[in-house]
Write an enzyme that holds these catalytic residues in place. Structure first.
Site, PDB file in Angstrom:
ATOM      1  N   GLU A  34      49.038 -32.258  18.200  1.00  0.00           N
ATOM      2  CA  GLU A  34      48.117 -31.166  18.524  1.00  0.00           C
ATOM      3  C   GLU A  34      47.574 -30.497  17.262  1.00  0.00           C
ATOM      4  O   GLU A  34      46.397 -30.138  17.191  1.00  0.00           O
ATOM      5  CB  GLU A  34      48.807 -30.130  19.419  1.00  0.00           C
ATOM      6  CG  GLU A  34      49.046 -30.600  20.841  1.00  0.00           C
ATOM      7  CD  GLU A  34      47.769 -30.958  21.578  1.00  0.00           C
ATOM      8  OE1 GLU A  34      46.714 -30.374  21.287  1.00  0.00           O
ATOM      9  OE2 GLU A  34      47.820 -31.851  22.446  1.00  0.00           O
ATOM     10  N   TYR A 117      45.894 -22.200  23.000  1.00  0.00           N
ATOM     11  CA  TYR A 117      45.677 -23.576  23.457  1.00  0.00           C
ATOM     12  C   TYR A 117      46.856 -24.484  23.093  1.00  0.00           C
ATOM     13  O   TYR A 117      47.393 -25.202  23.934  1.00  0.00           O
ATOM     14  CB  TYR A 117      44.374 -24.142  22.862  1.00  0.00           C
ATOM     15  CG  TYR A 117      44.376 -25.646  22.854  1.00  0.00           C
ATOM     16  CD1 TYR A 117      44.158 -26.348  24.022  1.00  0.00           C
ATOM     17  CD2 TYR A 117      44.672 -26.358  21.694  1.00  0.00           C
ATOM     18  CE1 TYR A 117      44.215 -27.734  24.047  1.00  0.00           C
ATOM     19  CE2 TYR A 117      44.735 -27.729  21.701  1.00  0.00           C
ATOM     20  CZ  TYR A 117      44.503 -28.424  22.876  1.00  0.00           C
ATOM     21  OH  TYR A 117      44.580 -29.782  22.897  1.00  0.00           O
ATOM     22  N   ASP A 135      40.464 -25.744  25.865  1.00  0.00           N
ATOM     23  CA  ASP A 135      39.840 -26.114  24.590  1.00  0.00           C
ATOM     24  C   ASP A 135      38.356 -26.357  24.840  1.00  0.00           C
ATOM     25  O   ASP A 135      37.854 -26.083  25.927  1.00  0.00           O
ATOM     26  CB  ASP A 135      40.533 -27.334  23.967  1.00  0.00           C
ATOM     27  CG  ASP A 135      40.277 -28.625  24.746  1.00  0.00           C
ATOM     28  OD1 ASP A 135      39.769 -28.554  25.901  1.00  0.00           O
ATOM     29  OD2 ASP A 135      40.570 -29.712  24.207  1.00  0.00           O
TER      30      ASP A 135
END
Length: 352
Positions: A34, A117, A135
Site C-alpha cells: 500500500e 485510506y 481512493d
C-alpha cells in the site's frame, strides 16, 4: 443500491489481476504494498514491492536495515517521504508492538505515513475489518454511479463519499469488497474513455444515463506549480567527485546529489559564472569547464525542476576548497549512493 457490492465482486472474480499482495494476509506485506502504491502505478510499483519483500521479508528486518540501503532500494520511485515513513514505522512496530502489526483500525491509523485510506486497506485486507477504502478509483466509481457532484477534494465531498462507501461495504467480506471496488475503478471505470458498453453497472449508473461520464468526478482546487532552476556542479579531481547529502526540509531528503546553485529564473552561462554563489564555491581555485548539459525537465506534484549539469575539472584536491558538508568520493563509487531520479538519468546518460 443492493446490487452494487454483489455485481462488483462478481466482476472482480472474473477480471482481477493476479497481484502478489492479494495472495497474502500478512499485514506487513499488505502495508508494504500500500505504501509503495501510493501515487505509483501497479506496473511500476511491482518491481519495488518484490525487491523490498525479498530484502526485508519481515518488519524486523526492515526496522534493523541501514537507512541508506532503504533509500537506495527506493531510488527511482519518487515521493521519498514514503520511504522515510516506511522505515520509521517499521521501527515503531518492531519496538512498540514487539514486531506484531497492530490489528485495529485506530492503532493502524496512528502509524507514520498511514492515512485513512491505507489504514482501511490494511484493516480490511489483513484483518477483515469493515472499513471502506476511499481512493481515487473509489471516488470515480461512486461519483459516476450515484451522480455525486460534490468536489472530491472538498471537506464536504470527503465526508459524503466516506459515508456512502461505508454504507455500501459488504460487512461479511469487507476486504474482498474493497479490492473489488478499487480494481473496478482501475480496470473498468477508468478516468478516460471507459468502455461503458461492457460495464455490469451501466444500467444503474447515473453518469452513463445522463452522458456525463467524462465530467465526473469533480475537483474544485487546482494545484499551483512552481518552477525551480537547478545548476548542478559536477566537480572532479583525479578520479574523485563531490556529492552532497540533502538534509534540509525539501524534496529528496537523505538522497545524494551534486553541489547545487539554485536560481529563481533560468540564468545564461555568463550570468551563472558571475553569480556570487559561483564565486563563493569556485572563486579561489583553478578549474576548467568541460561541458554543460542540455536542460533536464523533471516534474513533481507541485514543482517543475529545470536542471543542467556543469562538468568541471578542478586543478586541486576538492577537499581544499569545498565546504565540510560536501562528500568527496571515488567517482566509481557513486552507484553505491541513493540519488534522485533526475541525477540517476544524468548518470545513466553518461555511461552511454
Amino acid at each position: 443500491m443492493k446490487h452494487f457490492s454483489p455485481k462488483i465482486i462478481t466482476w472482480y472474480h472474473q477480471n482481477k489481476r493476479d497481484l502478489p499482495w492479494r495472495n497474502t494476509k500478512d499485514a506487513y506485506l499488505i502495508w508494504l504494498s500500500e505504501i509503495i502504491l501510493q501515487q505509483t502505478r501497479v506496473d511500476q510499483g511491482m518491481a519495488y514491492y518484490l525487491k523490498f519483500a525479498e530484502h526485508f521479508p519481515t518488519v524486523k528486518q526492515l526496522a534493523q536495515a541501514d537507512n541508506d540501503k532503504v533509500m537506495k532500494l527506493w531510488q527511482g520511485l519518487g515521493y521519498y517521504s514514503r520511504a522515510r515513513n516506511l522505515h520509521t514505522t517499521a521501527k515503531t512496530i518492531h519496538t512498540l508492538y514487539k514486531g506484531k502489526f497492530p490489528d485495529s483500525h485506530e492503532e493502524i491509523l496512528t502509524l507514520k505515513g498511514v492515512g485513512d485510506y491505507t489504514a482501511a486497506a490494511i484493516a480490511s485486507f489483513a484483518f477483515n475489518k469493515p472499513h471502506a477504502v476511499v481512493d481515487g478509483n473509489v471516488y470515480r466509481v461512486l461519483s459516476r454511479i450515484f451522480g455525486i457532484e460534490t468536489p472530491i477534494d472538498s471537506s464536504a465531498g470527503k465526508k459524503e463519499f466516506y459515508k456512502l462507501a461505508n454504507e455500501l461495504i459488504d460487512k461479511k467480506n469487507p476486504g474482498l469488497h474493497n479490492q473489488a471496488v478499487m480494481e473496478f475503478g482501475a480496470m473498468q471505470c477508468k478516468p478516460v474513455n471507459p468502455d461503458c458498453s461492457i460495464c455490469p453497472l451501466s444500467a444503474h449508473c447515473y453518469a452513463f444515463a445522463k452522458q456525463v461520464v467524462a465530467e465526473l468526478p469533480i475537483k474544485e482546487k487546482k494545484t499551483k506549480v512552481r518552477n525551480r532552476y537547478f545548476n548542478y556542479m559536477v566537480l572532479r579531481n583525479k578520479g574523485t567527485i563531490a556529492i552532497h547529502k540533502r538534509t534540509a526540509k525539501d524534496i529528496w531528503i537523505n538522497l545524494h546529489d551534486f553541489p547545487l546553485i539554485e536560481t529563481t529564473i533560468e540564468l545564461s552561462e555568463e550570468q551563472l559564472l558571475k553569480s556570487p554563489e559561483w564565486k563563493k564555491m569556485l572563486g579561489k581555485t583553478k578549474y576548467s569547464i568541460k561541458s554543460i548539459s542540455t536542460p533536464y525537465k523533471h516534474i513533481l506534484s507541485h514543482q517543475k525542476i529545470y536542471a543542467r549539469f556543469i562538468e568541471i575539472d578542478c586543478k586541486e584536491s576538492l577537499k581544499t576548497f569545498l565546504p565540510k558538508d560536501i562528500l568527496i568520493i571515488k567517482e566509481n563509487d557513486i552507484q553505491k549512493y541513493a540519488v534522485p531520479r533526475l541525477v540517476d538519468l544524468y548518470l545513466e546518460k553518461k555511461k552511454h
